[in-house]
Design a protein around this motif. Sequence first.
Motif, PDB file in Angstrom:
ATOM      1  N   CYS A 188     -33.555  13.195  27.795  1.00 14.21           N
ATOM      2  CA  CYS A 188     -34.758  13.032  28.258  1.00 14.21           C
ATOM      3  C   CYS A 188     -35.122  11.920  29.069  1.00 14.21           C
ATOM      4  CB  CYS A 188     -35.607  12.826  26.828  1.00 14.21           C
ATOM      5  SG  CYS A 188     -35.660  14.551  25.760  1.00 14.21           S
ATOM      6  N   PHE A 189     -34.282  10.642  28.498  1.00 14.84           N
ATOM      7  CA  PHE A 189     -34.665   9.483  29.387  1.00 14.84           C
ATOM      8  C   PHE A 189     -33.805   9.588  30.791  1.00 14.84           C
ATOM      9  CE2 PHE A 189     -35.164   8.181  24.883  1.00 14.84           C
ATOM     10  CZ  PHE A 189     -36.375   8.186  24.838  1.00 14.84           C
TER      11      PHE A 189
ATOM     12  N   THR B 206     -25.924  11.575  31.817  1.00 19.16           N
ATOM     13  CA  THR B 206     -26.781  11.847  30.468  1.00 19.16           C
ATOM     14  C   THR B 206     -25.608  12.023  29.390  1.00 19.16           C
ATOM     15  OG1 THR B 206     -28.305  12.924  31.244  1.00 19.16           O
ATOM     16  CG2 THR B 206     -27.922  13.700  29.028  1.00 19.16           C
ATOM     17  N   ASN B 207     -24.345  12.977  29.617  1.00 12.08           N
ATOM     18  CA  ASN B 207     -23.461  13.039  28.667  1.00 12.08           C
ATOM     19  C   ASN B 207     -22.638  11.566  28.473  1.00 12.08           C
ATOM     20  OD1 ASN B 207     -23.396  15.864  27.900  1.00 12.08           O
ATOM     21  ND2 ASN B 207     -22.819  16.357  29.671  1.00 12.08           N
TER      22      ASN B 207
ATOM     23  N   VAL C 198     -41.845  11.519  26.297  1.00 11.61           N
ATOM     24  CA  VAL C 198     -42.478  12.066  25.088  1.00 11.61           C
ATOM     25  C   VAL C 198     -41.482  12.762  24.224  1.00 11.61           C
ATOM     26  CG1 VAL C 198     -44.544  13.250  23.930  1.00 11.61           C
ATOM     27  CG2 VAL C 198     -44.610  11.884  26.293  1.00 11.61           C
ATOM     28  N   THR C 199     -40.830  13.576  24.728  1.00  9.47           N
ATOM     29  CA  THR C 199     -39.850  14.406  23.833  1.00  9.47           C
ATOM     30  C   THR C 199     -38.827  13.604  23.121  1.00  9.47           C
ATOM     31  OG1 THR C 199     -40.202  16.479  25.294  1.00  9.47           O
ATOM     32  CG2 THR C 199     -38.366  16.511  23.824  1.00  9.47           C
ATOM     33  N   GLY C 200     -38.333  12.552  23.929  1.00  7.56           N
ATOM     34  CA  GLY C 200     -37.252  11.753  23.440  1.00  7.56           C
ATOM     35  C   GLY C 200     -37.793  10.754  22.312  1.00  7.56           C
TER      36      GLY C 200
ATOM     37  N   THR D 118     -35.379  20.454  30.856  1.00  6.25           N
ATOM     38  CA  THR D 118     -35.138  19.759  29.805  1.00  6.25           C
ATOM     39  C   THR D 118     -33.603  19.874  29.357  1.00  6.25           C
ATOM     40  OG1 THR D 118     -35.548  21.345  28.094  1.00  6.25           O
ATOM     41  CG2 THR D 118     -37.247  19.878  28.889  1.00  6.25           C
ATOM     42  N   LEU D 119     -32.813  18.560  29.119  1.00 11.33           N
ATOM     43  CA  LEU D 119     -31.448  18.499  28.750  1.00 11.33           C
ATOM     44  C   LEU D 119     -31.483  18.254  27.238  1.00 11.33           C
ATOM     45  CD1 LEU D 119     -29.928  16.393  31.540  1.00 11.33           C
ATOM     46  CD2 LEU D 119     -29.924  18.790  31.456  1.00 11.33           C
TER      47      LEU D 119
END
Length: 584
Positions: free
Chosen positions: A71-72, A331-332, A366-368, A84-85
């Motif tokens: 998310c970030f 991200t990963n 917000v999700t994160g 969205t990941l």
Amino acid sequence: MTERIWCCFLGIVQKRLPILGWLPHYSLKWLQLDSIAGFTVGLTVVPQALAYAEVAGLPVQYGLYSSFMGCFVYCFLGTSRDVTLGPTAIMSLLVSFYALHQPAYAVLLAFLSGCIQLAMGILQLGFLLDFISYPVIKGFTSAASITIGFGQIKNLLGLHDIPQQFFLQMYYTFLRIGQTRVGDAVLGLVCMIFLLVLKMMRDQVPPLHQQMPPCVQLSHLLIWAIATARNALVILFAGLIAYSFQVMGSQPFLLTGKTAEGLPPFQLPPFSMATPNGTVSFNQMVQDMGAGLAVVPLMALLESITIAKTFASQNSYHIDSNQELLAIGLTNLLGSFVSSYPVTGSFGRTAVNAQTGVCTPAGGLVTGFLVMLSLAYLTPLFYYIPKAALAAVIITAVGPLFDAKIFWMVWRVKRMDLVPLCVTFLLCFWEVQYGILAGILVSGILLLYHVARPQIQVSKGPVLVLRPISGLHFPVVETLQETIHSQALSASPPYCTILDCTHVSNIDYTVVTGLEELIEEFRNHGASLVFAKLQAPVLSDLLSADLKGFQHFSTLEEAGWCDSAQHQINILALSSVFNAGRIN
């Protein structure tokens, strides 16, 4: 000069940090819409993350560990406002195969996958994904939906000691069906029905219009919000029931049990693992993961970029595939420092994000934060979540992945594509990597066959015209020679032949050598082989080769072929054209 360099530098920075493109224009309206979308996606991702960790064979908290870093990172590096990941059903299934149900393996797999994906993005190797055909993707996802769904039957029925391998899983599930726990079965079926009804309600809600009365708009919005948050509601409902039984001193359900509390520590991923039999080295862990180091990063990229392209097309904006590689790779890579397993784009949560009117990737922030709050304060409550409820969430989530219509569509469009589709579909039940690799191999063979055996259009008249409908590469030489021998040189007398190169955009050295041999054979038979309508790069290559007897004409008419009203031109007339001089 300095100003030009500075502008170039700013352009590169803005391309690699897409947030700089939309942040200066950010408005309060966007903030409102992004916050609503991010909160809605957060209500979806928390229960799904817990469920997908079960699919991956890991403790449930690892699903949440994998849900916030993307998310970030994507907010700064992503080029799609909708994507969205996070953990997905497909990626969790792959992790269960290659991480051996060990958290250390799963986290190291995320780290290595991120390194591979970053390298592909830096080297701009995204084109490699184009060699994975749509039938292979559909065969894999359809098989995965059955594998994942059936794998949750044991939790839905409360069965124990069921193996992971699909065929053994089927055998032992039916063998032990008599050991079904009534409480788990009833709760699981009720949760599934509840989820399906809410999904149908959401699909039936008409879109909002300004002409609707405010009360109607509010009721539609409320129904849509409840249906969208259905996973969270089901988990809450099942957890309350389980807690009630626990308070009364009995427990008819299998529960998730105690989970690690709080946020994960920020630390290096494990490059070795301690076991009762000693320490497993980094080299041994890499060997144990095997083909997963290729399958996992490639499938993650393929899934995420496909989703990004789909929603970009629907919502009329453009994405940068190589930038997407960098975003998911980083991200990963960073996710492995917070104990994440490999993640990718989620189609279901991306659809929710788009439907709630997200404006920028900032909705992911917000999700994160919502996921991190859940980890910080709600993990003690996860103890009471029944496994049957998580199984119901997974089964209803993966159901749409099975596309029965694809078999009929492929049959109607191109039946040969059923071969890679069925090969991938069937072999994925045995081993996922074998199914994917076999499907790619079969697709490659079919592709190479059409390259090596292209269709060659033949027109006969006073002279013979051959027109390859694709490029000339070294596998084509034998087919071209056989066609010319059977159509021109085997005739009595031999046909003079024009090779119409309208569709030939490039050639290689093997083709040049083969053409030189053909020109010599025609000369030995007292006939001629000439070339027409060569494109400039191909003509340049042939002239550089200095072929003896090579002649080229810019049109078929100049080469001696006229339309149907002028078919009386004969071989002698063509020869006179040759004697008149070479035309380039």
